[in-house]
Design a protein around this motif. Sequence first.
Motif, PDB file in Angstrom:
ATOM      1  N   ILE A  53     -80.957 -52.206  11.989  1.00  0.00           N
ATOM      2  CA  ILE A  53     -81.135 -53.341  11.066  1.00  0.00           C
ATOM      3  C   ILE A  53     -82.221 -54.273  11.587  1.00  0.00           C
ATOM      4  O   ILE A  53     -83.050 -54.779  10.826  1.00  0.00           O
ATOM      5  N   ALA A  54     -82.234 -54.503  12.904  1.00  0.00           N
ATOM      6  CA  ALA A  54     -83.276 -55.371  13.477  1.00  0.00           C
ATOM      7  C   ALA A  54     -84.661 -54.780  13.252  1.00  0.00           C
ATOM      8  O   ALA A  54     -85.614 -55.480  12.893  1.00  0.00           O
ATOM      9  N   LYS A  84     -85.623 -55.174   9.582  1.00  0.00           N
ATOM     10  CA  LYS A  84     -86.057 -56.524   9.218  1.00  0.00           C
ATOM     11  C   LYS A  84     -87.501 -56.769   9.627  1.00  0.00           C
ATOM     12  O   LYS A  84     -88.228 -57.506   8.960  1.00  0.00           O
ATOM     13  N   ARG A  85     -87.929 -56.138  10.730  1.00  0.00           N
ATOM     14  CA  ARG A  85     -89.318 -56.322  11.164  1.00  0.00           C
ATOM     15  C   ARG A  85     -90.283 -55.481  10.322  1.00  0.00           C
ATOM     16  O   ARG A  85     -91.365 -55.940   9.959  1.00  0.00           O
ATOM     17  N   GLY A 129     -89.485 -53.716   7.346  1.00  0.00           N
ATOM     18  CA  GLY A 129     -89.231 -53.665   5.917  1.00  0.00           C
ATOM     19  C   GLY A 129     -88.800 -52.296   5.424  1.00  0.00           C
ATOM     20  O   GLY A 129     -88.684 -52.082   4.223  1.00  0.00           O
ATOM     21  N   TRP A 189     -79.448 -49.724   2.868  1.00  0.00           N
ATOM     22  CA  TRP A 189     -79.805 -51.062   3.401  1.00  0.00           C
ATOM     23  C   TRP A 189     -81.253 -51.341   3.081  1.00  0.00           C
ATOM     24  O   TRP A 189     -82.117 -50.459   3.283  1.00  0.00           O
ATOM     25  N   PRO A 190     -81.570 -52.509   2.535  1.00  0.00           N
ATOM     26  CA  PRO A 190     -80.696 -53.653   2.257  1.00  0.00           C
ATOM     27  C   PRO A 190     -80.265 -53.744   0.798  1.00  0.00           C
ATOM     28  O   PRO A 190     -79.838 -54.797   0.366  1.00  0.00           O
ATOM     29  N   ASP A 198     -77.025 -56.285   3.328  1.00  0.00           N
ATOM     30  CA  ASP A 198     -77.810 -56.445   4.570  1.00  0.00           C
ATOM     31  C   ASP A 198     -76.907 -56.775   5.738  1.00  0.00           C
ATOM     32  O   ASP A 198     -77.390 -57.110   6.815  1.00  0.00           O
ATOM     33  N   ASP A 199     -75.593 -56.671   5.542  1.00  0.00           N
ATOM     34  CA  ASP A 199     -74.615 -56.949   6.589  1.00  0.00           C
ATOM     35  C   ASP A 199     -73.985 -55.639   7.044  1.00  0.00           C
ATOM     36  O   ASP A 199     -73.671 -54.764   6.226  1.00  0.00           O
TER      37      ASP A 199
END
Length: 627
Positions: free
Chosen positions: A473-474, A477-478, A480, A580-581, A585-586
Amino acid sequence: MRALQAIILLLAILAALAPASADTQVRLTALSSSVPLRPFTEVLEDPAGELTLTDIERPETATRFRRHAGDGDLNFGYSPTTYWLRLTLAPELGAATRWLLEVGYPSLDSVTVFVRHGATVVRQHAGDQAPFSSRPFVHRNLVFPLELAPGSEQQLYLRVASSGSVTIPLTLWSPAALHASDQRVYSIMATYFGMLLALGLYNLLLYFSLREAAYLAYVGVVASIAVAQLSMLGLGNQFLWPDWPAWGDLAIPLGFCSTGFFGALFTRLFLETRKASPRFDRLLALLQAGFVLAAATAVFYGYRPAGMATALLGAAFAATAVATATLCAVRHQAGARLFLAAWSLLLLGAALTALRALNWLPTNLLTVFALQIGSALEILLLSFALADRINSARRALAAAQAETLSARENAVETLRQSEKLLEQRVMQRTLELAESNERLRHSEAELRKLAHHDPLTGLANRALLYDELRRIIARGKRSGDMFALLMVDLDGFKLVNDTHGHAIGDQLLETIAARLQECVRVSDTVARLGGDEFVVVVEGVLDEEQALAIGAKLIVTLSRPATVDTQVVQVGASVGVALWPLDSDDLDSLLLAADRAMYLAKEGGRGQCCLASATVGSAPDQKQNGE
């Protein structure tokens, strides 16, 4: 009677809950000598910095002044906004007429004071971007003389703007009280800078005597702290560079960047981190580069981003240096404990100063003088560390000389026997240590595997799956990128257990695990949650169709018959897919969405793949045993 008592009680409660009216006037009596002005200060923000005194005195603008919440001095951090402050001074009859308004933060770029006396406005200006000679009052801080008329109110306005930390300590002094306070403060500062000078000269002499780079690096630390503190306390602007405001404005960020650079270098040299802890050594070298970049930013780009970067780097360096010293102290490295105690005090003071500059800590006596207190205590303790280092070198030299003399007195044959025996013992000890280390590494590897992998299939367990999902997930997020989480549940596995026994069932689970790993890439994650439930995480998925294709591939692969211990068995699979997402996103919500999709696939006849976006309502109350 009871009704009256209830009404009185209600009124008392409302009175207690009502906000207390704060006195907005600064009342001065004949006995007043110093008055902290924070409780009486009203603030108006001027983001564009375009308002004039005439603008803020207009009724529609004057009503926008507000009290600023909090205790201690006004502190707005590294804010680009211009701030207007309003004070109402009410000297009583018999009060003094001459007063001094002190803004106790000399690094502010521009402070303008307006005092209205009827139709007349008295304007005074000071700041660290103007020559010291232009100040209305000779003082290290920004001080403005005021002439007040006892018995009448006077309105006072301050316009404050700065590219650095906007901290505004306000105090109204009588001239005699400010003079008395200055004597105490200057005595403390003289002691502090005297200690810095003594430590710097002492280490410089040690460097010339011993030629060890650590002592020269520490001289750089002391000199850098002195430059930054002289500018921050206003002494440099008053005594050293009064006609060079451009340097006075840059001295603080450059001084602290230089302190961080030489501090990291000193830490690496003193603790010998290149040998003792290469990872920390690389991190300290990276922080050194960060301080150089922050200094270049201050010179070529702007004060504010450089100041914020320096504050954050200072806090990071404080934590890194303390962690490095702690590691070396645990390993009983010479001088590490004293270094840890001494350096921790200095870095704690630096961290408090940095956090105060960022407005993450309130401004009070501790945070204002945290760096001076920490560095003064550090001087005392580090002197012991340096002396201990010299004594250790002397003891080592004396031991070496004694060993040489003893060796000369021994016979050649005795020396040879001793050397042979020593070699045997060293070799034996080396072998024992090597075996012990090998056993330890093997045990650690086994423990890590047991802690993060399923003991039956060797797949990742729930704990490792959660760790991998957090990292994925990290990364997502960076970058996309989207990824798919597929919840796989075997169809008909309970029948295999009931018909052929649990031993055959366990071997079938091992076969299923191998097939799942063959269906995906090495970089993808396959985990077993328990029983016959598995999770597959595939990164870089483009859309829902690609995710469904992966699920269909899993179903086909897992549905093939398998030969287990001469027994031919076959199971199916139902797959729920969450993206995801898009679906969540959790982490927990994503797993729940995939689980609901898998339940929907089972309800639809099993052997199917269902998207989480297709689920409606909640999943069934509970899963059937073994299905």
